[in-house]
Design an enzyme around this catalytic site. Structure first.
Site, PDB file in Angstrom:
ATOM      1  N   LYS A 115      -4.539   5.710  -3.227  1.00  0.00           N
ATOM      2  CA  LYS A 115      -3.590   5.516  -2.140  1.00  0.00           C
ATOM      3  C   LYS A 115      -4.049   6.332  -0.938  1.00  0.00           C
ATOM      4  O   LYS A 115      -4.598   7.444  -1.090  1.00  0.00           O
ATOM      5  CB  LYS A 115      -2.205   5.951  -2.624  1.00  0.00           C
ATOM      6  CG  LYS A 115      -1.062   5.704  -1.661  1.00  0.00           C
ATOM      7  CD  LYS A 115       0.246   6.117  -2.330  1.00  0.00           C
ATOM      8  CE  LYS A 115       1.460   5.928  -1.435  1.00  0.00           C
ATOM      9  NZ  LYS A 115       2.717   6.303  -2.137  1.00  0.00           N
ATOM     10  N   SER A 142       6.136   2.974  -2.198  1.00  0.00           N
ATOM     11  CA  SER A 142       5.230   3.029  -1.062  1.00  0.00           C
ATOM     12  C   SER A 142       3.779   2.762  -1.440  1.00  0.00           C
ATOM     13  O   SER A 142       2.943   2.494  -0.589  1.00  0.00           O
ATOM     14  CB  SER A 142       5.329   4.398  -0.374  1.00  0.00           C
ATOM     15  OG  SER A 142       4.980   5.463  -1.245  1.00  0.00           O
ATOM     16  N   SER A 197       7.875   5.316  -5.893  1.00  0.00           N
ATOM     17  CA  SER A 197       6.737   4.644  -5.256  1.00  0.00           C
ATOM     18  C   SER A 197       5.642   4.250  -6.225  1.00  0.00           C
ATOM     19  O   SER A 197       4.783   3.431  -5.884  1.00  0.00           O
ATOM     20  CB  SER A 197       6.148   5.545  -4.171  1.00  0.00           C
ATOM     21  OG  SER A 197       7.075   5.725  -3.118  1.00  0.00           O
TER      22      SER A 197
END
Length: 692
Positions: free
Chosen positions: A129, A208, A232
């Site tokens: 990420k 997210s 997330s």
């Protein structure tokens, strides 16, 4: 249903109904339905931009013998074709291939045993990420770093977890899209575009860690790293039909992570199967303890129980009472999908029962209140702290919705922050009490109660995002570990998952339950055409027998058992309850005789030293050192724990007979009620079989 063979479907239904004729009939009916609807489903998927691939997964290619450099090239090829806005930065292919060649040359000089020990992730590619630093790569945190704005800083060193995984043989191929500042559960709050769902482009991917979930679902990488502060790492997993593992807080180091909320941030793992997620956790943990938010495994409250690796499993799971599971309460825009979600949830609960679970309802109120406090109170000020410098330098760089949420932190005083902390501690105790009163070992909830199209979220960005966090926001605030695991398809393009959670330190147990549940579901792996069973088999073929994780960094001891504590027998639960795991089968040196104490409840054997002994079958188990005292309290006379010699000359602690009279050669007296000598049978299992 692409990964569900007719043979496996028949077996699944037959087992589910005790292999009776009704089960086979149900299987035949389902197969006919699948055949009838498959062409229409394929046309509908094509019209909606379905991204599922018929290509083999990277795991299957590696198991099939593809060289590492070719595997790396294939992963890079798939990443280059990505069109769901799942990537922010791709590492140049020549750099990835150079790393692959170096690993290939290094591993060629190792034995298979050495490779598995030193390079357990050899043959995998992964994504990180874009709030995790990776040496030589820019880190945007999904803020607008495009000209004329200030460019993203290029990392001089990698985050601790990224470096650890690379050191163990995994190849990093790039950085994935995300909700800006890791604030969101939708995947649309990014300067680099709204990440699209792997099953249906019109739907959100979840956030997210949006790109991390989609890249794994589409088979572009073997696994990926996300983060999970409020869900997330679980929401994108649920919406893309993959596994999302959020380990106990601090177990995986967050050093090198751009924070959202330092006190509760976690690095999460996305994988196609639970077993692979467990293996990645084994490699990623433990945190060293060198950094402020690390919490090594030895510092966790407990290590938790285990389920047997195979055979029957009994456990108790809690679900929220019906008042807290209303699928029609997630907004009018989701009303048409509520019925499908409700049915998928009910099927999931039945599946948990089918694999050995006992269901109880729990008062979910403290969990719900804790979830609400994360954004509807002073805790939101921590989001402001995380990006305050960025807001001061360039307030337009963050996503507008994220900026609005963070600036809500200005509305609270220091006094209110402390009051919220006091209330959270009360909720922790209340949630613990609720679980204890229920007798449950794990809590199971839907991961999400609804999903939305990208257009629906853009029209109502905060309220719909809040809905997605109903079953996830509380997790880190209450110090729980959790795993989101696919259990059903609510419709052709609506994957459904549940989250299994437990207190910190029980990571292995939630994975045990999740693995059984995932295997029983008979689903495809992510949005690929391969089944979960096929991918699991490929992972096992290249990694060897996976015994299940005991948290790295936990002090352990080995104990040899020769009777009722062996796998699947009457007292094995005493080991499993204390977090024990089976390690291997073994035999004693020929220095012992085996006697049977049939009068004990349950019956069990004992080993006696003897000059005229034989090799006796054993099992070696591993237990956390912290469980030694409670285990010893269960050892009943005339047995005890002492040193045993194995046939290879090594020594291990194990069950011995300590309170029975024997002659100088160790031969047990044959009269006066002495226990019978069963040495000639060679094992306790053989003795039980002959008795039956």
């Amino acid at each position: 249903f692409a990964g569900t063979s007719e043979k496996r479907l028949k077996l699944f239904y037959a087992q589910g109904t005790r292999r009776d004729r009704r089960g086979l009939k149900r299987a035949e009916v389902m197969i006919q339905r699948l055949r009838r609807h498959a062409p229409a489903l394929a046309r509908w998927q094509a019209s909606r931009g379905f991204a599922g691939t018929s290509e083999k997964t990277l795991q299957e290619l590696w198991a099939g013998g593809m060289p590492l450099t070719e595997l790396a090239a294939e992963s890079c090829r798939r990443v280059a074709k990505a069109d769901r806005k799942e990537w922010i930065y791709r590492i140049p292919e020549d750099e990835v291939l150079a790393q692959a060649k170096s690993l290939e040359e290094r591993s060629a000089k190792m034995s298979q045993e050495q490779r598995r020990a030193e390079l357990p992730l050899l043959g995998t590619t992964f994504a990180a990420k874009d709030n995790l630093e990776a040496q030589g790569c820019p880190t945007t945190n999904a803020m607008d770093c495009r000209p004329p704005r200030k460019p993203a800083v290029v990392a001089k060193k990698s985050a601790a977890v990224v470096q650890r995984l690379q050191d163990m043989g995994a190849l990093l191929v790039g950085k994935t899209n995300m909700d800006c500042a890791a604030t969101g559960l939708v995947g649309v709050r990014s300067a680099y575009g709204a990440c699209e769902n792997s099953f249906d482009r019109s739907f959100i991917s979840g956030g997210s860690s949006s790109g991390s979930g989609v890249s794994v679902a589409l088979g572009q990488v073997s696994f990926s790293l996300g983060t999970d502060t409020a869900g997330s790492g679980r929401v994108p997993a649920a919406l893309n039909n993959v596994v999302g593992l959020k380990a106990s807080r601090g177990l995986v180091s967050t050093h090198g992570l751009m924070p959202a909320c330092k006190t509760i941030d976690c690095v999460s793992i996305f994988a196609l199967t639970t077993r692979e997620a467990q293996m990645i956790l084994q490699a990623a943990a433990p945190a060293s303890g060198a950094f402020p938010w690390d919490r090594p495994a030895g510092a966790l409250p407990s290590q938790g129980p285990r389920l047997p690796l195979s055979g029957p499993a009994k456990f108790t799971f809690a679900i929220p009472s019906k008042d807290f599971v209303d699928f029609h309460s997630f907004g009018a825009v989701a009303a048409s999908r509520a019925g499908s979600y409700k049915e998928a949830w009910e099927r999931s609960v039945e599946s948990l029962k089918a694999i050995g679970g006992t269901c109880v309802e729990i008062d979910y109120a403290p969990f719900q209140e804790a979830a609400n406090l994360l954004y509807q109170g002073p805790y939101v000020a921590e989001r402001l702290s995380a990006i305050s410098a960025q807001l001061a330098e360039d307030p337009e760089a963050p996503d507008p919705t994220v900026r609005k949420i963070a600036e809500m932190g200005h509305n609270y005083t220091a006094q209110q922050c402390f009051e919220a902390m006091y209330r959270m501690q009360e909720l922790r105790r209340a949630s613990e009490a609720a679980m204890k009163a229920s007798g449950a070992q794990v809590l199971v909830t839907p991961t999400v109660g609804a999903t939305y199209t990208i257009e629906e979220v853009l029209a109502d960005p905060i309220a719909l995002n809040t809905n997605l966090g109903r079953y996830t926001n509380h997790m880190n605030l209450l110090d729980l570990c959790g795993i989101s695991v696919p259990t059903a398809l609510a419709s052709a393009t609506l994957p459904f998952s549940v989250t299994i959670s437990a207190e910190a330190g029980h990571d292995a147990f939630i994975c045990d339950v999740a693995d059984r549940l995932h295997q029983a579901a008979g689903l495809q792996a992510g949005a690929t055409a391969s089944s979960v069973a096929d991918v699991s088999a490929a992972v096992q073929a290249t990694s060897g027998e996976f015994l299940g994780p005991l948290l790295p960094g936990v002090d352990t001891f080995e104990v040899a058992v020769c009777g009722a504590h062996m796998a699947g027998l009457a007292l094995c639960w005493q080991l499993l309850e204390r977090g024990g795991r089976f390690m291997r089968k073994a035999k004693t040196s020929p220095k012992y005789r085996l006697v049977a104490f049939d009068g004990m409840k349950p019956p069990r054997p004992g080993l006696v030293d003897s000059a005229s002994g034989a090799s006796i079958e054993l099992e070696i188990w591993e237990l956390p050192l912290s469980a030694f005292g409670s285990f010893m309290k269960l050892v009943a006379q005339p047995l005890g724990i002492g040193w045993l010699e194995l046939e290879d000359g090594t020594r291990v602690q194990g069950f011995r007979q300590v309170d029975v009279e024997v002659d100088r050669n160790g031969i047990v007296a044959g009269d006066g009620g002495a226990p019978p000598d069963i040495t000639e049978m060679g094992s306790w299992r053989t003795y039980l079989q002959q008795k039956s």
